[in-house]
Design a protein around this motif. Structure first.
Motif, PDB file in Angstrom:
ATOM      1  N   MET A 180     -15.327 108.484   2.168  1.00 54.48           N
ATOM      2  CA  MET A 180     -15.263 107.076   2.571  1.00 54.48           C
ATOM      3  C   MET A 180     -16.123 106.837   3.815  1.00 54.48           C
ATOM      4  SD  MET A 180     -11.263 106.165   1.873  1.00 54.48           S
ATOM      5  CE  MET A 180     -11.357 104.469   2.404  1.00 54.48           C
ATOM      6  N   LEU A 181     -16.020 107.741   4.762  1.00 50.87           N
ATOM      7  CA  LEU A 181     -16.818 107.603   5.986  1.00 50.87           C
ATOM      8  C   LEU A 181     -18.300 107.812   5.712  1.00 50.87           C
ATOM      9  CD1 LEU A 181     -14.527 109.464   8.545  1.00 50.87           C
ATOM     10  CD2 LEU A 181     -14.983 106.999   8.439  1.00 50.87           C
ATOM     11  N   GLU A 182     -18.604 108.776   4.869  1.00 53.52           N
ATOM     12  CA  GLU A 182     -19.997 109.124   4.619  1.00 53.52           C
ATOM     13  C   GLU A 182     -20.716 108.132   3.712  1.00 53.52           C
ATOM     14  OE1 GLU A 182     -22.555 113.058   3.234  1.00 53.52           O
ATOM     15  OE2 GLU A 182     -20.464 113.257   3.837  1.00 53.52           O
ATOM     16  N   TYR A 183     -20.030 107.614   2.696  1.00 49.35           N
ATOM     17  CA  TYR A 183     -20.692 106.797   1.685  1.00 49.35           C
ATOM     18  C   TYR A 183     -20.214 105.347   1.620  1.00 49.35           C
ATOM     19  CZ  TYR A 183     -22.092 111.421   0.118  1.00 49.35           C
ATOM     20  OH  TYR A 183     -22.583 112.700   0.066  1.00 49.35           O
ATOM     21  N   GLY A 184     -19.221 104.979   2.387  1.00 51.28           N
ATOM     22  CA  GLY A 184     -18.643 103.639   2.298  1.00 51.28           C
ATOM     23  C   GLY A 184     -19.661 102.522   2.463  1.00 51.28           C
ATOM     24  N   ASP A 185     -20.475 102.597   3.509  1.00 50.81           N
ATOM     25  CA  ASP A 185     -21.461 101.543   3.759  1.00 50.81           C
ATOM     26  C   ASP A 185     -22.518 101.488   2.660  1.00 50.81           C
ATOM     27  OD1 ASP A 185     -20.179 100.790   6.092  1.00 50.81           O
ATOM     28  OD2 ASP A 185     -21.494 101.962   7.389  1.00 50.81           O
ATOM     29  N   GLN A 186     -22.962 102.648   2.206  1.00 48.60           N
ATOM     30  CA  GLN A 186     -23.983 102.693   1.145  1.00 48.60           C
ATOM     31  C   GLN A 186     -23.439 102.083  -0.144  1.00 48.60           C
ATOM     32  OE1 GLN A 186     -25.149 106.784   0.728  1.00 48.60           O
ATOM     33  NE2 GLN A 186     -25.867 106.937   2.836  1.00 48.60           N
ATOM     34  N   LEU A 187     -22.194 102.414  -0.480  1.00 50.26           N
ATOM     35  CA  LEU A 187     -21.597 101.874  -1.697  1.00 50.26           C
ATOM     36  C   LEU A 187     -21.390 100.367  -1.577  1.00 50.26           C
ATOM     37  CD1 LEU A 187     -18.999 104.683  -2.493  1.00 50.26           C
ATOM     38  CD2 LEU A 187     -21.222 104.307  -3.563  1.00 50.26           C
ATOM     39  N   ALA A 188     -21.037  99.898  -0.389  1.00 46.28           N
ATOM     40  CA  ALA A 188     -20.860  98.454  -0.182  1.00 46.28           C
ATOM     41  C   ALA A 188     -22.189  97.716  -0.374  1.00 46.28           C
ATOM     42  CB  ALA A 188     -20.288  98.185   1.208  1.00 46.28           C
ATOM     43  N   ARG A 189     -23.276  98.292   0.148  1.00 41.73           N
ATOM     44  CA  ARG A 189     -24.590  97.675  -0.048  1.00 41.73           C
ATOM     45  C   ARG A 189     -24.983  97.691  -1.530  1.00 41.73           C
ATOM     46  NH1 ARG A 189     -25.771 100.622   4.661  1.00 41.73           N
ATOM     47  NH2 ARG A 189     -26.876 102.193   3.464  1.00 41.73           N
ATOM     48  N   LEU A 190     -24.684  98.785  -2.195  1.00 44.64           N
ATOM     49  CA  LEU A 190     -24.977  98.879  -3.622  1.00 44.64           C
ATOM     50  C   LEU A 190     -24.201  97.808  -4.393  1.00 44.64           C
ATOM     51  CD1 LEU A 190     -26.192 100.341  -6.101  1.00 44.64           C
ATOM     52  CD2 LEU A 190     -24.208 101.860  -6.028  1.00 44.64           C
ATOM     53  N   ALA A 191     -22.916  97.700  -4.134  1.00 43.82           N
ATOM     54  CA  ALA A 191     -22.096  96.700  -4.821  1.00 43.82           C
ATOM     55  C   ALA A 191     -22.596  95.292  -4.502  1.00 43.82           C
ATOM     56  CB  ALA A 191     -20.629  96.859  -4.421  1.00 43.82           C
ATOM     57  N   TYR A 192     -22.955  95.055  -3.249  1.00 42.86           N
ATOM     58  CA  TYR A 192     -23.464  93.737  -2.863  1.00 42.86           C
ATOM     59  C   TYR A 192     -24.743  93.396  -3.624  1.00 42.86           C
ATOM     60  CZ  TYR A 192     -25.072  89.816  -0.078  1.00 42.86           C
ATOM     61  OH  TYR A 192     -25.517  88.582   0.315  1.00 42.86           O
ATOM     62  N   SER A 193     -25.570  94.396  -3.875  1.00 46.25           N
ATOM     63  CA  SER A 193     -26.819  94.137  -4.602  1.00 46.25           C
ATOM     64  C   SER A 193     -26.546  93.639  -6.014  1.00 46.25           C
ATOM     65  CB  SER A 193     -27.706  95.383  -4.636  1.00 46.25           C
ATOM     66  OG  SER A 193     -27.237  96.331  -5.566  1.00 46.25           O
ATOM     67  N   TYR A 194     -25.380  93.939  -6.540  1.00 46.92           N
ATOM     68  CA  TYR A 194     -25.002  93.466  -7.873  1.00 46.92           C
ATOM     69  C   TYR A 194     -24.288  92.120  -7.817  1.00 46.92           C
ATOM     70  CZ  TYR A 194     -26.100  97.735 -10.441  1.00 46.92           C
ATOM     71  OH  TYR A 194     -26.747  98.778 -11.038  1.00 46.92           O
ATOM     72  N   VAL A 195     -23.272  92.005  -6.970  1.00 45.61           N
ATOM     73  CA  VAL A 195     -22.405  90.823  -7.003  1.00 45.61           C
ATOM     74  C   VAL A 195     -22.772  89.752  -5.989  1.00 45.61           C
ATOM     75  CG1 VAL A 195     -20.489  92.131  -7.980  1.00 45.61           C
ATOM     76  CG2 VAL A 195     -20.631  91.850  -5.503  1.00 45.61           C
ATOM     77  N   LYS A 196     -23.538  90.087  -4.968  1.00 40.75           N
ATOM     78  CA  LYS A 196     -24.054  89.154  -3.969  1.00 40.75           C
ATOM     79  C   LYS A 196     -22.955  88.431  -3.189  1.00 40.75           C
ATOM     80  CE  LYS A 196     -28.142  88.475  -6.708  1.00 40.75           C
ATOM     81  NZ  LYS A 196     -28.384  87.921  -7.986  1.00 40.75           N
ATOM     82  N   GLU A 197     -21.795  89.036  -3.078  1.00 44.08           N
ATOM     83  CA  GLU A 197     -20.698  88.493  -2.268  1.00 44.08           C
ATOM     84  C   GLU A 197     -20.038  89.660  -1.548  1.00 44.08           C
ATOM     85  OE1 GLU A 197     -17.998  85.608  -3.996  1.00 44.08           O
ATOM     86  OE2 GLU A 197     -19.418  85.325  -5.648  1.00 44.08           O
ATOM     87  N   GLN A 198     -20.011  89.590  -0.213  1.00 44.02           N
ATOM     88  CA  GLN A 198     -19.537  90.719   0.583  1.00 44.02           C
ATOM     89  C   GLN A 198     -18.090  91.101   0.297  1.00 44.02           C
ATOM     90  OE1 GLN A 198     -20.369  89.908   4.734  1.00 44.02           O
ATOM     91  NE2 GLN A 198     -22.048  91.367   4.680  1.00 44.02           N
ATOM     92  N   GLU A 199     -17.206  90.134   0.244  1.00 40.31           N
ATOM     93  CA  GLU A 199     -15.790  90.458   0.055  1.00 40.31           C
ATOM     94  C   GLU A 199     -15.536  91.094  -1.309  1.00 40.31           C
ATOM     95  OE1 GLU A 199     -13.497  90.501   2.455  1.00 40.31           O
ATOM     96  OE2 GLU A 199     -15.189  89.900   3.709  1.00 40.31           O
TER      97      GLU A 199
END
Length: 174
Positions: free
Chosen positions: A14-33
């Motif tokens: 979670m600490l190592e990949y959390g931010d990267q996964l959030a950016r990846l998910a954002y690139s798909y759904v375009k909504e931060q929450e």
């Protein structure tokens, strides 16, 4: 694997990949929450399926694959389609932002990022994974289940389309 070991490993990823996964998910759904919720789902799946992880790929690649699947499932879901319909309905009612609000919103999002989001998903995905997440072509191929030649072609075409869009929108012109 004991519960304590699973807890420690989950905390580490979670600490190592959390931010990267959030950016990846954002690139798909375009909504931060929503992106954060999807990453949370990824970590829940990671925790419950950790004992089934076969180590045929890196844990990073495995987490990316879970996140991408979560995003694709969300984009197929009724809740997403319903929210998109509401957005279209609101747009048709001529609800618009003031000029100042529009300018601030455009400034905040960034022109290059916005241009990337205009690319078709198959190119946007490649640009994001290759340039922003700095995955190798081999890792992208493994992650998405594509051949390396397909990945190379999509990255090249994505770059070409991005360059044309940036020129058209006069981004980074001298």
């Amino acid at each position: 694997m004991s519960e304590n070991e699973k807890d420690l490993l989950l905390e580490k990823v979670m600490l190592e990949y959390g931010d990267q996964l959030a950016r990846l998910a954002y690139s798909y759904v375009k909504e931060q929450e929503i992106a954060k919720d999807l990453v949370q789902n990824t970590f829940e799946k990671c925790y419950t399926k950790l004992e089934n992880f076969r180590h045929e790929s890196t844990i990073k690649t495995w987490l990316y694959r879970i996140t991408i699947n979560e995003c694709k499932d969300y984009l197929k879901s009724w809740s997403y389609k319903k929210s998109r319909m509401m957005e279209l309905y609101s747009a048709n009612k001529n609800i618009s932002l003031s000029s100042e609000e529009e300018a601030m919103e455009k400034w905040e999002k960034g022109r290059v990022k916005s241009t990337i989001f205009t690319l078709p998903p198959k190119y946007r995905e490649m640009i994001f994974l290759y340039y922003y997440e700095e995955l190798t072509m081999e890792e992208i191929a493994e992650l998405l289940g594509l051949s390396i030649s397909t990945v190379k072609t999509r990255i090249s075409r994505g770059r070409e389309r991005l360059k044309l869009e940036m020129e058209r929108n006069k981004i980074y012109e001298q």
